[in-house]
Motif scaffolding. Sequence first.
Motif, PDB file in Angstrom:
ATOM      1  N   LYS A   1       0.843  -1.199   0.000  1.00 36.21           N
ATOM      2  CA  LYS A   1       0.000   0.000   0.000  1.00 36.21           C
ATOM      3  C   LYS A   1       0.873   1.242   0.000  1.00 36.21           C
ATOM      4  N   ASP A   2       0.411   2.282  -0.674  1.00 36.06           N
ATOM      5  CA  ASP A   2       1.097   3.570  -0.673  1.00 36.06           C
ATOM      6  C   ASP A   2       0.564   4.369   0.522  1.00 36.06           C
ATOM      7  N   TRP A   3       1.266   4.252   1.639  1.00 35.78           N
ATOM      8  CA  TRP A   3       0.789   4.868   2.884  1.00 35.78           C
ATOM      9  C   TRP A   3       0.784   6.391   2.792  1.00 35.78           C
ATOM     10  N   VAL A   4       1.715   6.967   2.041  1.00 37.73           N
ATOM     11  CA  VAL A   4       1.756   8.430   1.894  1.00 37.73           C
ATOM     12  C   VAL A   4       0.479   8.911   1.218  1.00 37.73           C
ATOM     13  N   LEU A   5       0.087   8.229   0.146  1.00 37.69           N
ATOM     14  CA  LEU A   5      -1.138   8.612  -0.569  1.00 37.69           C
ATOM     15  C   LEU A   5      -2.366   8.396   0.313  1.00 37.69           C
ATOM     16  N   LEU A   6      -2.348   7.338   1.101  1.00 36.07           N
ATOM     17  CA  LEU A   6      -3.466   7.081   2.019  1.00 36.07           C
ATOM     18  C   LEU A   6      -3.578   8.193   3.054  1.00 36.07           C
ATOM     19  N   LEU A   7      -2.434   8.636   3.590  1.00 37.61           N
ATOM     20  CA  LEU A   7      -2.435   9.732   4.572  1.00 37.61           C
ATOM     21  C   LEU A   7      -2.884  11.045   3.930  1.00 37.61           C
ATOM     22  N   ILE A   8      -2.478  11.272   2.680  1.00 39.70           N
ATOM     23  CA  ILE A   8      -2.905  12.489   1.971  1.00 39.70           C
ATOM     24  C   ILE A   8      -4.421  12.479   1.792  1.00 39.70           C
ATOM     25  N   THR A   9      -4.973  11.322   1.424  1.00 40.04           N
ATOM     26  CA  THR A   9      -6.425  11.202   1.244  1.00 40.04           C
ATOM     27  C   THR A   9      -7.156  11.450   2.557  1.00 40.04           C
ATOM     28  N   LEU A  10      -6.640  10.881   3.639  1.00 42.22           N
ATOM     29  CA  LEU A  10      -7.254  11.115   4.955  1.00 42.22           C
ATOM     30  C   LEU A  10      -7.153  12.579   5.356  1.00 42.22           C
ATOM     31  N   SER A  11      -6.030  13.186   5.037  1.00 42.28           N
ATOM     32  CA  SER A  11      -5.847  14.611   5.340  1.00 42.28           C
ATOM     33  C   SER A  11      -6.844  15.464   4.567  1.00 42.28           C
ATOM     34  N   VAL A  12      -7.024  15.146   3.275  1.00 42.01           N
ATOM     35  CA  VAL A  12      -7.996  15.879   2.455  1.00 42.01           C
ATOM     36  C   VAL A  12      -9.401  15.713   3.036  1.00 42.01           C
ATOM     37  N   ALA A  13      -9.744  14.493   3.465  1.00 40.83           N
ATOM     38  CA  ALA A  13     -11.069  14.247   4.053  1.00 40.83           C
ATOM     39  C   ALA A  13     -11.246  15.043   5.343  1.00 40.83           C
ATOM     40  N   MET A  14     -10.226  15.055   6.203  1.00 39.36           N
ATOM     41  CA  MET A  14     -10.310  15.804   7.478  1.00 39.36           C
ATOM     42  C   MET A  14     -10.420  17.307   7.219  1.00 39.36           C
TER      43      MET A  14
ATOM     44  N   LEU B   1     -16.041  17.231   0.198  1.00 39.57           N
ATOM     45  CA  LEU B   1     -15.445  15.889   0.183  1.00 39.57           C
ATOM     46  C   LEU B   1     -15.106  15.402  -1.233  1.00 39.57           C
ATOM     47  N   LEU B   2     -15.558  16.114  -2.253  1.00 40.92           N
ATOM     48  CA  LEU B   2     -15.302  15.699  -3.634  1.00 40.92           C
ATOM     49  C   LEU B   2     -13.816  15.441  -3.932  1.00 40.92           C
ATOM     50  N   PRO B   3     -12.894  16.309  -3.502  1.00 39.49           N
ATOM     51  CA  PRO B   3     -11.468  16.020  -3.780  1.00 39.49           C
ATOM     52  C   PRO B   3     -11.005  14.677  -3.196  1.00 39.49           C
ATOM     53  N   ALA B   4     -11.497  14.342  -1.979  1.00 37.52           N
ATOM     54  CA  ALA B   4     -11.124  13.062  -1.366  1.00 37.52           C
ATOM     55  C   ALA B   4     -11.677  11.893  -2.179  1.00 37.52           C
ATOM     56  N   PHE B   5     -12.938  12.030  -2.660  1.00 38.93           N
ATOM     57  CA  PHE B   5     -13.547  10.985  -3.483  1.00 38.93           C
ATOM     58  C   PHE B   5     -12.786  10.810  -4.800  1.00 38.93           C
ATOM     59  N   ILE B   6     -12.386  11.919  -5.405  1.00 38.40           N
ATOM     60  CA  ILE B   6     -11.671  11.872  -6.688  1.00 38.40           C
ATOM     61  C   ILE B   6     -10.312  11.185  -6.521  1.00 38.40           C
ATOM     62  N   VAL B   7      -9.568  11.561  -5.469  1.00 40.57           N
ATOM     63  CA  VAL B   7      -8.260  10.943  -5.211  1.00 40.57           C
ATOM     64  C   VAL B   7      -8.422   9.448  -4.966  1.00 40.57           C
ATOM     65  N   THR B   8      -9.450   9.086  -4.179  1.00 41.39           N
ATOM     66  CA  THR B   8      -9.689   7.670  -3.880  1.00 41.39           C
ATOM     67  C   THR B   8     -10.037   6.898  -5.145  1.00 41.39           C
ATOM     68  N   ALA B   9     -10.879   7.471  -5.996  1.00 43.95           N
ATOM     69  CA  ALA B   9     -11.280   6.784  -7.231  1.00 43.95           C
ATOM     70  C   ALA B   9     -10.097   6.624  -8.193  1.00 43.95           C
ATOM     71  N   LEU B  10      -9.295   7.675  -8.345  1.00 43.12           N
ATOM     72  CA  LEU B  10      -8.173   7.628  -9.283  1.00 43.12           C
ATOM     73  C   LEU B  10      -7.040   6.722  -8.807  1.00 43.12           C
ATOM     74  N   CYS B  11      -6.867   6.652  -7.508  1.00 46.46           N
ATOM     75  CA  CYS B  11      -5.718   5.915  -6.961  1.00 46.46           C
ATOM     76  C   CYS B  11      -6.138   4.669  -6.185  1.00 46.46           C
ATOM     77  N   ASN B  12      -7.280   4.109  -6.533  1.00 45.61           N
ATOM     78  CA  ASN B  12      -7.815   2.958  -5.807  1.00 45.61           C
ATOM     79  C   ASN B  12      -6.813   1.809  -5.725  1.00 45.61           C
ATOM     80  N   ASN B  13      -6.106   1.519  -6.822  1.00 45.82           N
ATOM     81  CA  ASN B  13      -5.139   0.411  -6.840  1.00 45.82           C
ATOM     82  C   ASN B  13      -3.946   0.650  -5.920  1.00 45.82           C
ATOM     83  N   GLU B  14      -3.653   1.915  -5.640  1.00 49.97           N
ATOM     84  CA  GLU B  14      -2.514   2.236  -4.764  1.00 49.97           C
ATOM     85  C   GLU B  14      -2.803   1.909  -3.303  1.00 49.97           C
TER      86      GLU B  14
END
Length: 199
Positions: free
Chosen positions: A53-66, A94-107
Amino acid sequence: MKTLLQKNGRNTCYFEIKEDGVFVKNSFIKELHEYKVHFSEIYDDETVFRKSKDWVLLLITLSVAMNSILLTIVINMSYHLSMSAGMVVFIIALLPAFIVTALCNNEFKTVSSKSLAAAKPINFSYSKKEMEEVDAFIVEIRKNRKDYYLKEYYRVDNLIPVHTQIARIHWLYESKYITESDAQFIIDELETRRIIKGQ
Protein backbone atom coordinates in the motif's frame (compact mmCIF):
# COMPACT_ATOMS: atom_id res chain seq x y z
CA MET A 1 -3.16 -31.67 -7.62
CA LYS A 2 -4.16 -31.11 -11.23
CA THR A 3 -6.31 -27.98 -10.74
CA LEU A 4 -6.02 -24.68 -8.93
CA LEU A 5 -8.82 -22.17 -8.39
CA GLN A 6 -8.11 -18.67 -7.06
CA LYS A 7 -10.76 -16.09 -6.20
CA ASN A 8 -10.22 -12.38 -5.71
CA GLY A 9 -13.52 -10.60 -5.11
CA ARG A 10 -15.63 -11.17 -8.24
CA ASN A 11 -12.60 -12.31 -10.27
CA THR A 12 -11.60 -15.97 -10.54
CA CYS A 13 -8.57 -17.69 -12.04
CA TYR A 14 -8.73 -21.39 -12.85
CA PHE A 15 -5.74 -23.51 -13.87
CA GLU A 16 -5.83 -27.13 -14.99
CA ILE A 17 -2.92 -29.37 -15.96
CA LYS A 18 -3.78 -31.29 -19.12
CA GLU A 19 -1.87 -34.08 -20.87
CA ASP A 20 0.16 -31.69 -23.04
CA GLY A 21 -0.05 -28.32 -21.28
CA VAL A 22 -1.87 -26.03 -18.87
CA PHE A 23 -5.40 -24.71 -19.44
CA VAL A 24 -5.96 -21.19 -18.05
CA LYS A 25 -9.35 -19.55 -17.51
CA ASN A 26 -9.54 -16.01 -16.12
CA SER A 27 -13.00 -14.64 -15.33
CA PHE A 28 -13.10 -10.91 -14.68
CA ILE A 29 -16.21 -8.84 -14.01
CA LYS A 30 -17.25 -8.61 -17.67
CA GLU A 31 -14.45 -10.53 -19.39
CA LEU A 32 -13.51 -14.16 -19.88
CA HIS A 33 -10.07 -15.29 -21.09
CA GLU A 34 -9.50 -18.97 -21.89
CA TYR A 35 -6.37 -20.44 -23.45
CA LYS A 36 -4.00 -23.37 -23.28
CA VAL A 37 -0.26 -23.12 -22.84
CA HIS A 38 1.61 -26.10 -24.30
CA PHE A 39 4.43 -27.58 -22.21
CA SER A 40 6.93 -26.56 -24.93
CA GLU A 41 5.88 -22.92 -24.30
CA ILE A 42 6.48 -23.08 -20.53
CA TYR A 43 9.95 -22.21 -19.25
CA ASP A 44 11.72 -22.60 -15.90
CA ASP A 45 11.88 -18.94 -14.86
CA GLU A 46 9.57 -17.62 -12.15
CA THR A 47 8.89 -14.02 -11.24
CA VAL A 48 7.42 -12.77 -7.97
CA PHE A 49 5.82 -9.31 -7.94
CA ARG A 50 4.88 -7.53 -4.72
CA LYS A 51 3.35 -4.10 -4.29
CA SER A 52 2.47 -2.72 -0.88
CA LYS A 53 0.00 0.00 0.00
CA ASP A 54 1.10 3.57 -0.67
CA TRP A 55 0.79 4.87 2.88
CA VAL A 56 1.76 8.43 1.89
CA LEU A 57 -1.14 8.61 -0.57
CA LEU A 58 -3.47 7.08 2.02
CA LEU A 59 -2.44 9.73 4.57
CA ILE A 60 -2.90 12.49 1.97
CA THR A 61 -6.42 11.20 1.24
CA LEU A 62 -7.25 11.12 4.95
CA SER A 63 -5.85 14.61 5.34
CA VAL A 64 -8.00 15.88 2.46
CA ALA A 65 -11.07 14.25 4.05
CA MET A 66 -10.31 15.80 7.48
CA ASN A 67 -9.71 19.22 5.91
CA SER A 68 -13.02 18.88 4.04
CA ILE A 69 -14.83 18.22 7.34
CA LEU A 70 -13.12 21.20 9.01
CA LEU A 71 -13.92 23.42 6.01
CA THR A 72 -17.58 22.35 6.20
CA ILE A 73 -17.71 23.21 9.94
CA VAL A 74 -16.13 26.62 9.35
CA ILE A 75 -18.53 27.45 6.48
CA ASN A 76 -21.57 26.24 8.45
CA MET A 77 -20.60 28.30 11.50
CA SER A 78 -19.74 31.39 9.46
CA TYR A 79 -22.89 31.44 7.31
CA HIS A 80 -25.33 29.70 9.71
CA LEU A 81 -26.43 27.27 6.99
CA SER A 82 -29.43 24.98 7.35
CA MET A 83 -28.93 21.24 7.75
CA SER A 84 -29.64 20.49 4.05
CA ALA A 85 -27.38 23.34 2.82
CA GLY A 86 -24.66 22.16 5.24
CA MET A 87 -24.88 18.63 3.76
CA VAL A 88 -24.50 20.02 0.23
CA VAL A 89 -21.39 21.97 1.31
CA PHE A 90 -20.04 18.87 3.07
CA ILE A 91 -20.49 16.69 -0.05
CA ILE A 92 -18.86 19.34 -2.28
CA ALA A 93 -15.96 19.68 0.20
CA LEU A 94 -15.44 15.89 0.18
CA LEU A 95 -15.30 15.70 -3.63
CA PRO A 96 -11.47 16.02 -3.78
CA ALA A 97 -11.12 13.06 -1.37
CA PHE A 98 -13.55 10.98 -3.48
CA ILE A 99 -11.67 11.87 -6.69
CA VAL A 100 -8.26 10.94 -5.21
CA THR A 101 -9.69 7.67 -3.88
CA ALA A 102 -11.28 6.78 -7.23
CA LEU A 103 -8.17 7.63 -9.28
CA CYS A 104 -5.72 5.92 -6.96
CA ASN A 105 -7.82 2.96 -5.81
CA ASN A 106 -5.14 0.41 -6.84
CA GLU A 107 -2.51 2.24 -4.76
CA PHE A 108 -4.45 1.39 -1.58
CA LYS A 109 -4.23 -2.37 -2.25
CA THR A 110 -1.47 -4.82 -1.46
CA VAL A 111 -0.73 -6.98 -4.52
CA SER A 112 1.36 -10.13 -4.60
CA SER A 113 1.64 -12.39 -7.64
CA LYS A 114 3.86 -15.10 -9.08
CA SER A 115 4.35 -15.64 -12.82
CA LEU A 116 5.66 -18.67 -14.59
CA ALA A 117 7.58 -17.69 -17.73
CA ALA A 118 5.61 -18.84 -20.75
CA ALA A 119 4.50 -17.80 -24.24
CA LYS A 120 1.09 -16.89 -22.77
CA PRO A 121 0.56 -15.52 -19.25
CA ILE A 122 0.45 -17.95 -16.33
CA ASN A 123 -0.02 -15.60 -13.36
CA PHE A 124 -0.97 -16.71 -9.87
CA SER A 125 -2.13 -14.66 -6.92
CA TYR A 126 0.64 -15.14 -4.33
CA SER A 127 -0.48 -13.88 -0.94
CA LYS A 128 0.95 -15.54 2.19
CA LYS A 129 -1.98 -17.94 2.49
CA GLU A 130 -1.67 -18.96 -1.20
CA MET A 131 2.13 -19.38 -1.44
CA GLU A 132 2.32 -23.05 -0.46
CA GLU A 133 -0.53 -24.08 -2.77
CA VAL A 134 0.84 -22.11 -5.75
CA ASP A 135 4.38 -23.48 -5.28
CA ALA A 136 3.00 -27.04 -5.08
CA PHE A 137 1.00 -26.47 -8.27
CA ILE A 138 4.08 -25.16 -10.13
CA VAL A 139 6.01 -28.27 -9.01
CA GLU A 140 3.13 -30.36 -10.40
CA ILE A 141 3.27 -28.48 -13.73
CA ARG A 142 7.01 -29.23 -13.99
CA LYS A 143 6.48 -32.90 -13.09
CA ASN A 144 3.78 -33.27 -15.75
CA ARG A 145 5.95 -31.45 -18.30
CA LYS A 146 8.79 -33.89 -17.61
CA ASP A 147 6.41 -36.88 -17.91
CA TYR A 148 5.09 -35.50 -21.20
CA TYR A 149 8.58 -35.15 -22.70
CA LEU A 150 9.66 -38.59 -21.49
CA LYS A 151 6.55 -40.14 -23.05
CA GLU A 152 7.10 -38.27 -26.34
CA TYR A 153 10.89 -38.52 -26.72
CA TYR A 154 12.28 -41.34 -24.55
CA ARG A 155 11.45 -44.19 -26.90
CA VAL A 156 12.49 -45.84 -30.13
CA ASP A 157 10.23 -44.79 -33.00
CA ASN A 158 10.57 -46.60 -36.33
CA LEU A 159 9.05 -43.68 -38.27
CA ILE A 160 11.35 -40.90 -36.99
CA PRO A 161 14.94 -40.62 -38.30
CA VAL A 162 17.56 -41.94 -35.87
CA HIS A 163 19.56 -38.67 -35.82
CA THR A 164 16.39 -36.76 -34.79
CA GLN A 165 15.72 -39.22 -31.98
CA ILE A 166 19.33 -39.02 -30.77
CA ALA A 167 19.10 -35.21 -30.73
CA ARG A 168 15.94 -35.49 -28.61
CA ILE A 169 17.70 -37.86 -26.18
CA HIS A 170 20.57 -35.36 -25.86
CA TRP A 171 18.01 -32.62 -25.17
CA LEU A 172 16.33 -34.75 -22.46
CA TYR A 173 19.72 -35.32 -20.86
CA GLU A 174 20.74 -31.65 -21.05
CA SER A 175 17.38 -30.67 -19.56
CA LYS A 176 18.08 -33.12 -16.70
CA TYR A 177 14.99 -35.18 -17.47
CA ILE A 178 17.09 -38.36 -17.76
CA THR A 179 20.42 -39.57 -16.40
CA GLU A 180 23.52 -40.27 -18.45
CA SER A 181 22.94 -44.04 -18.20
CA ASP A 182 19.32 -43.61 -19.36
CA ALA A 183 20.53 -41.58 -22.33
CA GLN A 184 23.26 -44.09 -23.19
CA PHE A 185 20.82 -47.00 -23.00
CA ILE A 186 18.35 -45.53 -25.53
CA ILE A 187 21.15 -44.23 -27.81
CA ASP A 188 22.62 -47.76 -27.89
CA GLU A 189 19.17 -49.08 -28.84
CA LEU A 190 18.92 -46.51 -31.64
CA GLU A 191 22.45 -47.24 -32.91
CA THR A 192 21.70 -50.98 -32.91
CA ARG A 193 18.56 -50.30 -34.94
CA ARG A 194 20.57 -48.20 -37.39
CA ILE A 195 23.15 -51.00 -37.84
CA ILE A 196 20.42 -53.62 -38.39
CA LYS A 197 18.66 -51.38 -40.94
CA GLY A 198 21.96 -50.75 -42.72
CA GLN A 199 22.61 -54.48 -43.24
